[in-house]
Scaffold this active site. Sequence first.
Site, short mmCIF file in Angstrom:
data_model
loop_
_atom_site.label_atom_id
_atom_site.label_comp_id
_atom_site.label_asym_id
_atom_site.label_seq_id
_atom_site.Cartn_x
_atom_site.Cartn_y
_atom_site.Cartn_z
N LYS A 20 49.29 17.72 39.86
CA LYS A 20 49.02 18.12 41.23
C LYS A 20 50.30 18.06 42.06
CE LYS A 20 46.41 16.82 45.36
NZ LYS A 20 45.46 15.84 45.94
N ASN B 293 39.62 35.23 44.29
CA ASN B 293 39.10 36.15 45.30
C ASN B 293 37.61 35.89 45.49
OD1 ASN B 293 37.65 37.83 43.27
ND2 ASN B 293 39.75 38.29 42.61
N PHE C 219 36.25 50.40 38.82
CA PHE C 219 35.75 50.11 40.16
C PHE C 219 36.94 50.05 41.12
CE2 PHE C 219 31.79 49.26 38.25
CZ PHE C 219 30.83 49.14 39.26
#
Length: 412
Positions: free
Chosen positions: A291, A212, A331
Amino acid sequence: MDKPLSGKTILLGISGGIAAYKAATLCSRLISLGASVRVIMTEGATRFITPLTLQTLSRHPVATDVFDERDASIVQHIDWADAADLVVVAPATANILSKLANGLADDMLSTTLLAATAPVLVAPAMNVHMWEHPAVVENVNKLAARGVTFVEPGTGQLACGYVGKGRLAEPDEIAGAVVAMLAGPRPLAGRSVLITAGGTVERIDPVRYISNDSSGKMGFALAEAARASGADVTLICGRTDSAAPSGVKAIKVNSAVEMYEAVMERLPQTDVVIKAAAVADYRPKETADHKIKKSAETISLELIRNPDILQSIGEWKSGNKGSNGLFVVGFAAETTDVERHAVDKLNRKKCDLMIANDVSREGAGFGSDTNIVSVYDTRGLVENMPQMSKREVANRIMELIAQRLPMKGSGV
């Protein structure tokens, strides 16, 4: 007359801004509080107020030139730096902030600052646009992370004609900050504070992840404020934009699971937990060892729930008699119905305080150097804070925590 600064030596640095005239009042105030004051002035400062004025007030010679060595038995800037219990720079211009942040030493003040090992208190003063310039903001944040304390500039009429933030704090306010640093109570002394910061990283494969926009700035500001309040600070950080502040124990983690384990392991030794990190709610069910190569037009990624760290802290506190009155601060970063979501989160997760903000508002989102928050407890709204620097928000949050923290060992 009370003289809380008796026996203290303060090095007062004055740089070249119009607010230099206020340094005379500050010098007098510090002396009246019992301090011995040594004054260093930049060349620019001498254009606004004479060294003779500060010499008369301080009863000591004023240093202006690093090459003007009056006593052959000492090197003056080293001697003064060693003798100082506290270094105060007021006013601090953008120029001296840049020098201090970047280790430049090209005059008496900057050279002495580089040699000083005492705590440093800085009171900036400049034009509002200069104060908000990214370079100045970066320098201030860099210094705060190193442990420099700031007396934020005030808002009002500036000498340049603008009205805004940038005027030097009043001498009594600066003197009060000096007393607080050298002789005042440290409300969190002896307390252990654990803070989480930054965003978590949930790996898809070795080169891709889910995360994020959290920068870690709010968590870092809280760590700095807790450190300044005397606490023993442990900072558990995920992905952040910069290095952790000095003077705290920093523990680096990546995923939500790693952060959960690091937090829960330390709860028995903790008095206050502040969960400011932005933790991913979900993670990939499987992480590829290599990957993932592009093949099909679409790809499906199955996600599973991460542990709810704040929920787990609240449950541990409620079910553990050994919690010893653990104080929990959460928070809530929201975009709609901020108050309703914040109060609901506070109650569900058994927090003592919930700090809520609308991250969609300008000046309050991830990565910003400012924040706009509302604080809630179990009775409802405690305080709305207008837009201010994250350092100021953090300092106020620490004040609220100190006021509400149960006595050590009370368990209530």
